[in-house]
Enzyme design. Structure first.
Site, PDB file in Angstrom:
ATOM      1  N   ASP A 126       1.187   2.556  -7.548  1.00 30.06           N
ATOM      2  CA  ASP A 126       1.535   1.846  -6.311  1.00 30.06           C
ATOM      3  C   ASP A 126       1.441   2.782  -5.090  1.00 30.06           C
ATOM      4  O   ASP A 126       2.335   2.814  -4.251  1.00 30.06           O
ATOM      5  CB  ASP A 126       2.956   1.251  -6.469  1.00 30.06           C
TER       6      ASP A 126
ATOM      7  N   HIS B  68       5.763 -10.396   7.429  1.00 24.17           N
ATOM      8  CA  HIS B  68       5.494  -9.116   6.761  1.00 24.17           C
ATOM      9  C   HIS B  68       4.020  -8.757   6.885  1.00 24.17           C
ATOM     10  O   HIS B  68       3.667  -7.654   7.301  1.00 24.17           O
ATOM     11  CB  HIS B  68       5.903  -9.219   5.288  1.00 24.17           C
ATOM     12  N   GLU B  69       3.168  -9.697   6.499  1.00 30.56           N
ATOM     13  CA  GLU B  69       1.732  -9.387   6.472  1.00 30.56           C
ATOM     14  C   GLU B  69       1.187  -9.144   7.877  1.00 30.56           C
ATOM     15  O   GLU B  69       0.411  -8.218   8.102  1.00 30.56           O
ATOM     16  CB  GLU B  69       0.967 -10.511   5.770  1.00 30.56           C
TER      17      GLU B  69
ATOM     18  N   GLU C  92       5.443  -0.279   4.456  1.00 30.95           N
ATOM     19  CA  GLU C  92       5.950  -1.475   3.774  1.00 30.95           C
ATOM     20  C   GLU C  92       7.287  -1.925   4.358  1.00 30.95           C
ATOM     21  O   GLU C  92       7.532  -3.110   4.579  1.00 30.95           O
ATOM     22  CB  GLU C  92       6.124  -1.182   2.278  1.00 30.95           C
TER      23      GLU C  92
ATOM     24  N   TYR D  97      -0.883   4.772   4.098  1.00 33.69           N
ATOM     25  CA  TYR D  97      -0.396   3.890   3.041  1.00 33.69           C
ATOM     26  C   TYR D  97      -0.272   4.655   1.724  1.00 33.69           C
ATOM     27  O   TYR D  97      -0.930   4.348   0.740  1.00 33.69           O
ATOM     28  CB  TYR D  97      -1.320   2.692   2.902  1.00 33.69           C
TER      29      TYR D  97
ATOM     30  N   HIS E 256       1.795  -5.735   9.181  1.00 31.98           N
ATOM     31  CA  HIS E 256       0.835  -4.695   8.783  1.00 31.98           C
ATOM     32  C   HIS E 256      -0.232  -4.517   9.867  1.00 31.98           C
ATOM     33  O   HIS E 256      -0.721  -3.415  10.100  1.00 31.98           O
ATOM     34  CB  HIS E 256       0.171  -5.039   7.447  1.00 31.98           C
TER      35      HIS E 256
ATOM     36  N   HIS F  92       5.790   0.125  -2.521  1.00 30.15           N
ATOM     37  CA  HIS F  92       6.592  -1.101  -2.599  1.00 30.15           C
ATOM     38  C   HIS F  92       7.917  -0.860  -3.323  1.00 30.15           C
ATOM     39  O   HIS F  92       8.695  -1.785  -3.500  1.00 30.15           O
ATOM     40  CB  HIS F  92       5.836  -2.204  -3.356  1.00 30.15           C
TER      41      HIS F  92
HETATM   42 ZN   LIG Z   1       3.057  -5.194   2.518  1.00 28.75          ZN
END
Ligand SMILES: [Zn+2]
Length: 377
Positions: A264, A167-168, A191, A182, A171, A269
């Site tokens: 957020d 996941h990271e 996301e 974002y 990005h 998210h």
């Molecule tokens: Zn993320």
């Protein structure tokens, strides 16, 4: 005074940290607060790094090159080097998990999509483990991966879940492709893109077909004392956890339950549950290994067609179009994409019907909570 959580590209979303602040014990609240404070600092740092990265010419030869460092429970990055590409395993499990997870992510992008690392040009994959003390998060800072050890009460060490690593790092891929803003729907797509390729890293590691996979994000990350199985569920958004401290998983599964919020970054998210489920339904509809066809459709659409402002309707249109180009108009694959988006409430090709963000009527009051805990800070 509004409390702001500015955690860009952190795996633990702000609503979860807010819930810990509201419901956790003193130690948990302190750790969540540390995480928020650190994350707020990262944001400015990350933007500076992003500007710097734009001027850097990649120095690297094509190929997989991973380096893992330890911050030794401090915060200077990248820290002390522990393991470089090709070196034998360390005695430190977090070092090896960070190394292996970065390798599995590199392999998915290279073996399946012929992408040479995050930037397509062999960017070195640097990771730092043991960041701060009991740090409850993991993040991509625009240049490298950073992992906390977790507090042990709510979260285990953040290298434990390979999909979190995928996941990271994704990005980073998005940063070099569409660079989806974002914020609001483009942010939720950013996301979701990370969840999609994070779970594909895990499914490929486990050699699971779409119907064998659990479609959870961060399974294993929550300790046994938490009521929940993971951070998110792509198959059944909103069902991953329901816990006295962490709160309830707020993800909607379709557009009828889209959450309008200013928190957020506009619910990046939260509303990511909608495109996440569209991907799951596509993969389930096509069958077999999800990275082969569904993943390819998403990857090619993201690489060639998404823009920084693409919203959910745009994603539905562009993935449907890409499926037609890759597999044929009205092919089973294109039908699966179309049906998936229709199930979550978006008709591909339909005119733009974007929910208007509205000010949140009920702003949570963590600032007041923080003041009450720490006496007027
Ligand atoms: Zn993320």
């Amino acid at each position: 005074m509004n409390h702001q959580v500015n955690c860009l590209h952190c795996i633990i979303p702000p609503h979860m940290l807010d819930s810990i602040l509201a419901n956790g014990n003193a130690a948990q609240r302190k750790l969540a607060l540390d995480c928020i404070g650190i994350s707020g600092g990262i944001r400015g740092h990350r933007q500076a790094l992003m500007s710097a990265v734009a001027y850097l010419t990649p120095l690297t030869a094509p190929g997989k090159h991973r380096t893992v460092y330890t911050a030794n429970n401090g915060s200077s990055l990248p820290g002390q080097q522990m393991r470089d590409e090709g070196q034998p395993p360390s005695s430190d499990v977090a070092v090896n998990e960070a190394y292996d997870g970065a390798g599995l992510t590199y392999d998915l992008y290279w073996d399946v999509y012929q992408r040479n690392s995050l930037d397509g040009n062999g960017l070195h994959l640097d990771s730092t483990v043991h960041y701060q003390q009991n740090y409850d998060n993991a993040f991509w800072n625009g240049q490298q991966m950073v992992y906390g050890d977790g507090d042990g009460q709510l979260f285990n060490r953040f290298t434990i879940a390979v999909d979190v690593i995928g996941h990271e790092l994704t990005h980073g891929v998005t940063q070099y492709m569409s660079n989806l803003d974002y914020q609001s729907q483009s942010g939720a797509l950013n996301e979701s893109f990370s969840d999609v390729f994070g779970t594909l890293v895990k499914q490929r590691k486990l050699n699971q077909t779409a119907d064998q996979a659990d479609w959870l994000i961060g399974e294993g990350l929550l300790t046994a004392s938490v009521h929940g199985v993971a951070l998110r569920s792509m198959k059944a958004p909103g069902t991953a956890y329901d816990d006295p401290v962490l709160g309830k998983d707020p993800q909607p599964a379709d557009m009828a339950h889209y959450v309008n919020t200013t928190q957020d970054n506009g619910g990046v998210h939260i509303n990511s549950g909608i495109p996440n489920r569209a991907f799951y339904l596509t993969a389930a509809g096509i069958g077999g290994y999800a990275w082969e066809k569904a993943g390819k459709i998403w990857y090619v659409a993201g690489r060639d067609k998404f823009k920084n402002t693409t919203d959910f309707q745009g994603a539905a249109d562009l993935t449907t179009q890409t499926a037609g180009e890759l597999f044929g108009t009205d092919s089973a694959e294109q039908q699966a994409v179309k049906n998936a988006w229709i199930t979550v409430g978006i008709t591909p090709g339909a005119p733009q019907t974007q929910p208007q963000p509205q000010p949140s009527g009920c702003v949570t009051a963590p600032a007041a909570i923080i003041r009450s805990i720490f006496g007027g800070s």
